[in-house]
Scaffold this active site. Structure first.
Site, PDB file in Angstrom:
ATOM      1  N   VAL A 111       0.816  -1.224   0.000  1.00  0.00           N
ATOM      2  CA  VAL A 111       0.000   0.000   0.000  1.00  0.00           C
ATOM      3  C   VAL A 111       0.851   1.275   0.000  1.00  0.00           C
ATOM      4  CG1 VAL A 111      -2.005  -1.122   1.065  1.00  0.00           C
ATOM      5  CG2 VAL A 111      -0.373   0.099   2.522  1.00  0.00           C
ATOM      6  N   ARG A 112       2.163   1.126   0.113  1.00  0.00           N
ATOM      7  CA  ARG A 112       3.037   2.303  -0.002  1.00  0.00           C
ATOM      8  C   ARG A 112       3.114   2.790  -1.443  1.00  0.00           C
ATOM      9  NH1 ARG A 112       6.833   3.181   3.705  1.00  0.00           N
ATOM     10  NH2 ARG A 112       6.947   5.179   2.654  1.00  0.00           N
ATOM     11  N   ARG A 130       1.773   4.618  -4.118  1.00  0.00           N
ATOM     12  CA  ARG A 130       0.728   5.629  -4.091  1.00  0.00           C
ATOM     13  C   ARG A 130       0.162   5.939  -5.453  1.00  0.00           C
ATOM     14  NH1 ARG A 130       5.064   9.572  -1.685  1.00  0.00           N
ATOM     15  NH2 ARG A 130       6.257   8.156  -3.032  1.00  0.00           N
ATOM     16  N   GLN A 157      -8.880  -3.698   1.398  1.00  0.00           N
ATOM     17  CA  GLN A 157      -8.306  -4.818   2.154  1.00  0.00           C
ATOM     18  C   GLN A 157      -9.288  -5.348   3.189  1.00  0.00           C
ATOM     19  OE1 GLN A 157      -4.532  -3.913   3.964  1.00  0.00           O
ATOM     20  NE2 GLN A 157      -4.228  -6.010   4.649  1.00  0.00           N
ATOM     21  N   LEU A 158      -9.198  -6.652   3.432  1.00  0.00           N
ATOM     22  CA  LEU A 158      -9.989  -7.309   4.483  1.00  0.00           C
ATOM     23  C   LEU A 158      -9.848  -6.534   5.791  1.00  0.00           C
ATOM     24  CD1 LEU A 158     -11.555  -9.927   5.452  1.00  0.00           C
ATOM     25  CD2 LEU A 158      -9.310 -10.804   6.102  1.00  0.00           C
ATOM     26  N   ARG A 196      -7.277  -7.381  18.071  1.00  0.00           N
ATOM     27  CA  ARG A 196      -6.308  -7.526  16.960  1.00  0.00           C
ATOM     28  C   ARG A 196      -4.939  -6.960  17.310  1.00  0.00           C
ATOM     29  NH1 ARG A 196      -7.390  -3.125  12.156  1.00  0.00           N
ATOM     30  NH2 ARG A 196      -7.412  -1.288  13.444  1.00  0.00           N
ATOM     31  N   ARG A 236       1.510   0.944 -16.328  1.00  0.00           N
ATOM     32  CA  ARG A 236       2.711   1.683 -15.904  1.00  0.00           C
ATOM     33  C   ARG A 236       3.024   1.410 -14.428  1.00  0.00           C
ATOM     34  NH1 ARG A 236       3.547   8.244 -16.231  1.00  0.00           N
ATOM     35  NH2 ARG A 236       5.811   8.177 -16.380  1.00  0.00           N
ATOM     36  N   ARG A 258      10.239  -3.829  -6.765  1.00  0.00           N
ATOM     37  CA  ARG A 258       9.999  -4.876  -5.762  1.00  0.00           C
ATOM     38  C   ARG A 258      10.369  -6.292  -6.189  1.00  0.00           C
ATOM     39  NH1 ARG A 258       8.874  -2.644  -0.738  1.00  0.00           N
ATOM     40  NH2 ARG A 258       7.333  -1.013  -0.900  1.00  0.00           N
TER      41      ARG A 258
END
Ligand SMILES: Cc1cc2nc3c(=O)[nH]c(=O)nc-3n(C[C@H](O)[C@H](O)[C@H](O)COP(=O)(O)OP(=O)(O)OC[C@H]3O[C@@H](n4cnc5c(N)ncnc54)[C@H](O)[C@@H]3O)c2cc1C
Length: 267
Positions: free
Chosen positions: A116-117, A119, A126-127, A193, A211, A220
């Site tokens: 999620v970084r 941007r 997300q769950l 949690r 892209r 990554r």
């Protein structure tokens, strides 16, 4: 394959997630009716490459509209050569017109915190650990631990305790009844949690374009020490290669010397 001699019981192995899976929920689709209207109104003829996928055609079309390079103004380049040229020239905004919606399961909260970084050109859903009961959650087993019987035994013991701890906290706070008001349950699960670890399994839907997916693979795909990221990058590479092979033609999926996949940008 788990190593023998760890002493783990069948119940403990049930804690381990099956690992990452990637589903393509939606893909680019060219509307032939409106395309035909546009070409006819412009008296433009577009010679199309028969081997191009729909995603690749949308990218080519967007590029051609920039220069209205149809008919006599169209060079004999194939779709693949056209897109490779766009990439070489860094005319990459055109790649943003092809978007996919993907679902990842069997990944850890640690992994999703990293993805999620990204941007730009990504959207995520997300769950929720506030709405979803995590009492039976599984965990992502890191490969380093999988191959060490002592570390694996400890890992299984700890995670079993943490999951039991989560369930005990929910129970102590009175959250076992599904008749609890929604916001009360949210508060209870939010509190419980706090003991769940980075390894907790989750699911994430993300939409991304050609892209941004290429940027993800290049930043990554080949971080040697980030095994879970490498596995996911390999899945994304493979699916993107069948969806739009030209977008991954400057990447290679290799088996690294540790025996696990790695996605390298080869240029
Ligand atoms: C090996 C590795 C180690 C990392 N370690 C850490 C860490 O220790 N701590 C940590 O917090 N993060 C870490 N990260 C995450 C990293 O800093 C990025 O947040 C992440 O990889 C997303 O990359 P990105 O910003 O290029 O992607 P995106 O956010 O998708 O951005 C895409 C591109 O858009 C441009 N862009 C986006 N936003 C801006 C902006 N505000 N200004 C100018 N240009 C912009 C940039 O060119 C950028 O590359 C690590 C990443 C890697 C690959």
């Amino acid at each position: 394959m788990l190593m023998s001699g760890t002493g783990e019981g069948k119940d403990d192995l049930e804690l381990i997630s099956a690992g990452p899976r990637l589903y393509v929920l939606s893909r680019p689709s060219l509307n032939s009716e409106d395309l035909a209207s546009f070409l006819s109104e412009e008296a433009a003829e577009w010679k199309r490459s028969s081997s191009a996928t729909m995603a690749e055609e949308i990218i080519e079309l967007a590029g051609r509209i920039c220069y209205m390079s149809f008919g006599r103004r169209q060079s004999p380049k194939s779709n693949a050569a056209y897109i490779r040229r766009l990439i070489e020239q860094q005319h990459e905004s055109v790649l943003e017109h092809a978007s996919w919606t993907l679902l990842l399961t069997g990944i850890s909260r640690a992994f999703t915190h990293q993805i999620v970084r990204h941007r730009i050109g990504f959207s995520f859903s997300q769950l929720s650990q506030q709405y979803h009961d995590e009492g039976n959650t599984k965990f992502i087993l890191p490969e380093e631990i999988r191959h060490s019987p002592a570390a694996l035994l400890l890992w299984l013991q700890l995670l079993k305790q943490l999951r039991q701890g989560y369930n005990s906290i929910v129970h102590n706070l009175g959250g076992v009844e599904s008749t609890e008001p929604k916001e009360r349950l949210r508060a209870i699960r939010s509190a419980a949690r706090s003991v769940l670890p980075n390894a907790t399994e989750t699911k994430i839907v993300f939409s991304a374009n050609g892209r941004s997916l290429r940027h993800f693979l290049s930043t990554r795909g080949a971080v040697e020490g980030d095994m879970e990221m490498r596995k996911v990058a390999a899945l994304i590479f493979s699916r993107l290669t069948s969806e739009a092979p030209t977008l991954t033609s400057d990447f290679e999926l290799q088996v690294h010397n540790d025996g696990y996949p790695i996605v390298r940008h080869v240029k």
